[in-house]
Design a protein around this motif. Sequence first.
Motif, short mmCIF file in Angstrom:
data_model
loop_
_atom_site.label_atom_id
_atom_site.label_comp_id
_atom_site.label_asym_id
_atom_site.label_seq_id
_atom_site.Cartn_x
_atom_site.Cartn_y
_atom_site.Cartn_z
N GLU A 1 9.12 12.44 2.84
CA GLU A 1 8.22 11.65 3.66
C GLU A 1 6.84 11.51 3.04
OE1 GLU A 1 8.27 13.68 7.34
OE2 GLU A 1 10.38 13.29 7.66
N SER A 2 6.46 12.47 2.22
CA SER A 2 5.15 12.39 1.58
C SER A 2 5.25 11.89 0.14
CB SER A 2 4.46 13.76 1.62
OG SER A 2 5.22 14.69 0.88
N SER A 3 6.44 11.47 -0.27
CA SER A 3 6.61 10.97 -1.63
C SER A 3 5.85 9.65 -1.79
CB SER A 3 8.09 10.76 -1.94
OG SER A 3 8.57 9.61 -1.27
N PRO A 4 5.43 9.36 -3.02
CA PRO A 4 4.71 8.09 -3.24
C PRO A 4 5.52 6.87 -2.80
CG PRO A 4 4.54 9.51 -5.15
CD PRO A 4 5.51 10.17 -4.22
N ASP A 5 6.84 6.89 -3.01
CA ASP A 5 7.66 5.74 -2.61
C ASP A 5 7.60 5.53 -1.10
OD1 ASP A 5 8.38 5.34 -5.22
OD2 ASP A 5 10.34 6.29 -5.03
N PHE A 6 7.78 6.62 -0.34
CA PHE A 6 7.76 6.52 1.12
C PHE A 6 6.40 6.04 1.60
CE2 PHE A 6 7.12 8.25 5.38
CZ PHE A 6 8.25 7.79 6.01
N ASN B 1 7.87 19.68 16.42
CA ASN B 1 9.07 18.91 16.75
C ASN B 1 8.75 17.45 17.02
OD1 ASN B 1 10.81 21.08 16.48
ND2 ASN B 1 10.43 21.77 18.57
N ASP B 2 7.49 17.05 16.83
CA ASP B 2 7.11 15.66 17.05
C ASP B 2 7.81 14.78 16.02
OD1 ASP B 2 5.40 16.48 19.03
OD2 ASP B 2 3.68 16.59 17.67
N GLU B 3 8.09 13.58 16.42
CA GLU B 3 8.68 12.62 15.49
C GLU B 3 7.74 11.44 15.34
OE1 GLU B 3 12.55 11.69 17.03
OE2 GLU B 3 13.44 13.26 15.83
N ALA B 4 7.62 10.95 14.13
CA ALA B 4 6.76 9.80 13.86
C ALA B 4 7.62 8.65 13.36
CB ALA B 4 5.71 10.15 12.81
N PRO B 5 7.49 7.46 13.97
CA PRO B 5 8.31 6.34 13.50
C PRO B 5 7.73 5.73 12.22
CG PRO B 5 6.90 5.64 15.27
CD PRO B 5 6.68 7.11 15.11
N SER B 6 8.61 5.27 11.39
CA SER B 6 8.23 4.52 10.20
C SER B 6 9.10 3.27 10.18
CB SER B 6 8.47 5.35 8.94
OG SER B 6 8.25 4.56 7.80
N ILE B 7 8.48 2.13 10.25
CA ILE B 7 9.23 0.87 10.29
C ILE B 7 9.63 0.52 8.87
CG2 ILE B 7 9.11 -1.59 10.85
CD1 ILE B 7 7.04 -0.73 13.02
N ARG B 8 10.91 0.29 8.65
CA ARG B 8 11.41 -0.06 7.33
C ARG B 8 11.95 -1.48 7.28
NH1 ARG B 8 12.53 4.90 5.10
NH2 ARG B 8 12.14 4.45 2.96
N THR B 9 12.39 -2.03 8.43
CA THR B 9 12.98 -3.36 8.47
C THR B 9 12.40 -4.12 9.66
OG1 THR B 9 15.05 -2.48 7.57
CG2 THR B 9 15.15 -4.64 8.62
N VAL B 10 12.12 -5.40 9.44
CA VAL B 10 11.63 -6.27 10.51
C VAL B 10 12.47 -7.53 10.51
CG1 VAL B 10 9.69 -7.65 11.32
CG2 VAL B 10 9.27 -5.41 10.35
N GLU C 1 12.26 -0.83 1.20
CA GLU C 1 12.99 0.33 0.70
C GLU C 1 12.64 0.49 -0.77
OE1 GLU C 1 17.05 -0.22 1.94
OE2 GLU C 1 16.63 0.69 3.88
N GLN C 2 13.63 0.42 -1.65
CA GLN C 2 13.33 0.55 -3.07
C GLN C 2 12.39 -0.57 -3.52
OE1 GLN C 2 16.77 0.58 -5.57
NE2 GLN C 2 15.61 1.02 -7.42
N TRP C 3 12.59 -1.76 -2.95
CA TRP C 3 11.73 -2.91 -3.17
C TRP C 3 11.34 -3.45 -1.82
CZ3 TRP C 3 16.68 -2.93 -5.53
CH2 TRP C 3 16.67 -2.68 -6.90
N ILE C 4 10.36 -4.35 -1.83
CA ILE C 4 10.13 -5.16 -0.64
C ILE C 4 11.14 -6.30 -0.77
CG2 ILE C 4 8.58 -6.70 0.59
CD1 ILE C 4 6.25 -5.12 -0.60
N VAL C 5 12.05 -6.40 0.18
CA VAL C 5 13.06 -7.45 0.16
C VAL C 5 12.70 -8.46 1.24
CG1 VAL C 5 15.50 -8.02 0.46
CG2 VAL C 5 14.84 -5.86 -0.65
N VAL C 6 12.49 -9.71 0.82
CA VAL C 6 12.28 -10.81 1.76
C VAL C 6 13.54 -11.64 1.70
CG1 VAL C 6 10.85 -12.79 2.36
CG2 VAL C 6 9.79 -10.77 1.31
N ASP C 7 14.24 -11.71 2.81
CA ASP C 7 15.54 -12.38 2.88
C ASP C 7 15.40 -13.62 3.74
OD1 ASP C 7 18.21 -12.89 2.61
OD2 ASP C 7 18.89 -11.01 3.50
#
Length: 172
Positions: free
Chosen positions: A6-11, A51-60, A77-83
Amino acid sequence: MSVADESSPDFLEQTAAMQELLPYLRALVGDTAEITPENYWASDPDGQGSNDEAPSIRTVYVQPHNVAALTFEIICEQWIVVDLGQIGGRWELGYEDDDIAHAKRLVEAAVAGRVIETFALGRSRVTATFSDGTSETETGYEGCLTSLVVLPGWTRWGRTIQYEPYRAATQN
């Protein structure tokens, strides 16, 4: 996903990109579409054993109210994908400022109704025209075999859709 992930540069760059793109989308489409974020729930975001959870939006997903306008999605994710298309129209971008700006230009073209998609057997070509008049094209194939089947001139004789804008043109 572990706390280290979660703290990785990619995330972190994925989260930062979506935090910039989501408000842009909301401002761009206003009340002309439904924006559906898909949350990824990260456990223990602060690494303190809570035990708190934090949302992270990955897809819209963006679904316009105008059924003749283009539905699209953005994935971080690995890239920003615009479909932008049904088969083709998949842009894989990095996380640099230029890439995020490019993603914004692509979705702005979709919302403005400046996207054309041409279909043939198992393939489609999507052309997005930007506000400055330049355009970009991306072709996609369904399955492996269709990329091997040659269809001469398919972009001339295939079925073409000019997607409509999200907002109706105002008449003077």
